[in-house]
Scaffold this motif. Structure first.
Motif, PDB file in Angstrom:
ATOM      1  N   ASP A  53       0.828  -1.215   0.000  1.00 20.07           N
ATOM      2  CA  ASP A  53       0.000   0.000   0.000  1.00 20.07           C
ATOM      3  C   ASP A  53       0.860   1.262   0.000  1.00 20.07           C
ATOM      4  N   ARG A  54       2.012   1.204   0.637  1.00 25.24           N
ATOM      5  CA  ARG A  54       2.925   2.360   0.618  1.00 25.24           C
ATOM      6  C   ARG A  54       3.451   2.600  -0.795  1.00 25.24           C
ATOM      7  N   VAL A  55       3.741   1.510  -1.491  1.00 24.86           N
ATOM      8  CA  VAL A  55       4.178   1.634  -2.887  1.00 24.86           C
ATOM      9  C   VAL A  55       3.036   2.209  -3.725  1.00 24.86           C
ATOM     10  N   LEU A  56       1.820   1.735  -3.494  1.00 28.29           N
ATOM     11  CA  LEU A  56       0.646   2.249  -4.199  1.00 28.29           C
ATOM     12  C   LEU A  56       0.495   3.753  -3.985  1.00 28.29           C
ATOM     13  N   ALA A  57       0.642   4.198  -2.739  1.00 27.63           N
ATOM     14  CA  ALA A  57       0.499   5.623  -2.431  1.00 27.63           C
ATOM     15  C   ALA A  57       1.579   6.454  -3.119  1.00 27.63           C
ATOM     16  N   LYS A  58       2.776   5.902  -3.213  1.00 22.60           N
ATOM     17  CA  LYS A  58       3.888   6.663  -3.781  1.00 22.60           C
ATOM     18  C   LYS A  58       3.945   6.594  -5.310  1.00 22.60           C
ATOM     19  N   TYR A  59       3.651   5.416  -5.877  1.00 25.17           N
ATOM     20  CA  TYR A  59       3.851   5.226  -7.313  1.00 25.17           C
ATOM     21  C   TYR A  59       2.556   4.970  -8.098  1.00 25.17           C
ATOM     22  N   GLY A  60       1.430   4.881  -7.397  1.00 22.22           N
ATOM     23  CA  GLY A  60       0.162   4.698  -8.085  1.00 22.22           C
ATOM     24  C   GLY A  60      -0.187   3.270  -8.456  1.00 22.22           C
ATOM     25  N   MET A  61       0.623   2.312  -8.023  1.00 19.88           N
ATOM     26  CA  MET A  61       0.321   0.899  -8.254  1.00 19.88           C
ATOM     27  C   MET A  61       0.868   0.077  -7.093  1.00 19.88           C
ATOM     28  N   PRO A  62       0.173  -0.995  -6.729  1.00 18.96           N
ATOM     29  CA  PRO A  62       0.665  -1.824  -5.633  1.00 18.96           C
ATOM     30  C   PRO A  62       1.957  -2.536  -6.036  1.00 18.96           C
ATOM     31  N   CYS A  63       2.668  -3.018  -5.059  1.00 18.09           N
ATOM     32  CA  CYS A  63       3.933  -3.707  -5.319  1.00 18.09           C
ATOM     33  C   CYS A  63       3.663  -5.179  -5.628  1.00 18.09           C
ATOM     34  N   SER A  64       3.783  -5.538  -6.887  1.00 19.77           N
ATOM     35  CA  SER A  64       3.515  -6.919  -7.291  1.00 19.77           C
ATOM     36  C   SER A  64       4.522  -7.891  -6.674  1.00 19.77           C
ATOM     37  N   ARG A  65       5.717  -7.422  -6.437  1.00 20.99           N
ATOM     38  CA  ARG A  65       6.736  -8.298  -5.831  1.00 20.99           C
ATOM     39  C   ARG A  65       6.368  -8.636  -4.383  1.00 20.99           C
ATOM     40  N   ALA A  66       5.866  -7.650  -3.636  1.00 21.49           N
ATOM     41  CA  ALA A  66       5.444  -7.898  -2.247  1.00 21.49           C
ATOM     42  C   ALA A  66       4.234  -8.821  -2.217  1.00 21.49           C
ATOM     43  N   LEU A  67       3.284  -8.594  -3.111  1.00 23.03           N
ATOM     44  CA  LEU A  67       2.095  -9.441  -3.159  1.00 23.03           C
ATOM     45  C   LEU A  67       2.453 -10.858  -3.604  1.00 23.03           C
ATOM     46  N   GLY A  68       3.406 -10.974  -4.501  1.00 18.67           N
ATOM     47  CA  GLY A  68       3.897 -12.294  -4.910  1.00 18.67           C
ATOM     48  C   GLY A  68       4.594 -13.006  -3.767  1.00 18.67           C
ATOM     49  N   GLN A  69       5.363 -12.245  -2.990  1.00 25.69           N
ATOM     50  CA  GLN A  69       6.029 -12.835  -1.821  1.00 25.69           C
ATOM     51  C   GLN A  69       4.996 -13.357  -0.836  1.00 25.69           C
ATOM     52  N   LEU A  70       3.956 -12.593  -0.618  1.00 27.66           N
ATOM     53  CA  LEU A  70       2.890 -13.014   0.284  1.00 27.66           C
ATOM     54  C   LEU A  70       2.231 -14.298  -0.224  1.00 27.66           C
ATOM     55  N   GLN A  71       1.983 -14.384  -1.506  1.00 24.53           N
ATOM     56  CA  GLN A  71       1.400 -15.607  -2.068  1.00 24.53           C
ATOM     57  C   GLN A  71       2.315 -16.807  -1.850  1.00 24.53           C
ATOM     58  N   ARG A  72       3.622 -16.620  -2.015  1.00 29.59           N
ATOM     59  CA  ARG A  72       4.570 -17.715  -1.792  1.00 29.59           C
ATOM     60  C   ARG A  72       4.574 -18.141  -0.324  1.00 29.59           C
ATOM     61  N   ILE A  73       4.535 -17.162   0.579  1.00 27.21           N
ATOM     62  CA  ILE A  73       4.495 -17.483   2.009  1.00 27.21           C
ATOM     63  C   ILE A  73       3.231 -18.276   2.333  1.00 27.21           C
ATOM     64  N   GLU A  74       2.089 -17.830   1.831  1.00 27.64           N
ATOM     65  CA  GLU A  74       0.827 -18.521   2.110  1.00 27.64           C
ATOM     66  C   GLU A  74       0.822 -19.930   1.526  1.00 27.64           C
ATOM     67  N   ALA A  75       1.336 -20.087   0.303  1.00 31.27           N
ATOM     68  CA  ALA A  75       1.368 -21.404  -0.336  1.00 31.27           C
ATOM     69  C   ALA A  75       2.305 -22.353   0.401  1.00 31.27           C
ATOM     70  N   THR A  76       3.458 -21.867   0.796  1.00 34.06           N
ATOM     71  CA  THR A  76       4.402 -22.718   1.526  1.00 34.06           C
ATOM     72  C   THR A  76       3.853 -23.067   2.899  1.00 34.06           C
ATOM     73  N   ALA A  77       3.265 -22.104   3.575  1.00 32.30           N
ATOM     74  CA  ALA A  77       2.690 -22.353   4.904  1.00 32.30           C
ATOM     75  C   ALA A  77       1.607 -23.420   4.844  1.00 32.30           C
ATOM     76  N   ALA A  78       0.833 -23.437   3.775  1.00 34.03           N
ATOM     77  CA  ALA A  78      -0.236 -24.425   3.632  1.00 34.03           C
ATOM     78  C   ALA A  78       0.313 -25.853   3.645  1.00 34.03           C
ATOM     79  N   GLN A  79       1.552 -26.029   3.215  1.00 34.94           N
ATOM     80  CA  GLN A  79       2.169 -27.355   3.208  1.00 34.94           C
ATOM     81  C   GLN A  79       2.427 -27.888   4.618  1.00 34.94           C
TER      82      GLN A  79
END
Length: 95
Positions: A53-79
């Motif tokens: 959200d900080r990236v969104l506020a500064k650059y007008g788009m969310p940080c896809s790398r941070a959201l991708g990292q979150l998806q990887r954490i959630e997927a790995t945690a599910a294991q």
């Protein structure tokens, strides 16, 4: 907005280096600490969402790398969700 990486250890002993576009993760994790798996995922979700959200506020788009990292954490945690009291060790920040 200082980006930061951090190193964690999953319940099976494997280690991973994770990314955040903001040092806000320092408000949610302490080096050399263990977190219950669900708590770790919840803290990661909160911290990485704030960072994106900080990236969104500064650059007008969310940080896809941070959201991708979150998806990887959630997927790995599910294991590991089937384990009895799984823990994630937060090793360190890499600055």
């Amino acid at each position: 907005m200082p980006e930061i990486c951090f190193q964690i250890q999953w319940p099976n002993g494997s280690e991973e280096t994770c990314y955040s576009p903001s040092s806000v993760v320092k408000d949610y994790f302490m080096p050399d600490s263990e977190y219950a798996l669900d708590d770790f995922v919840e803290r990661s979700h909160t911290a990485l969402k704030i960072a994106s959200d900080r990236v969104l506020a500064k650059y007008g788009m969310p940080c896809s790398r941070a959201l991708g990292q979150l998806q990887r954490i959630e997927a790995t945690a599910a294991q590991y969700s089937h384990l009895s009291q799984p823990k994630v060790r937060f090793i360190q920040f890499l600055e």
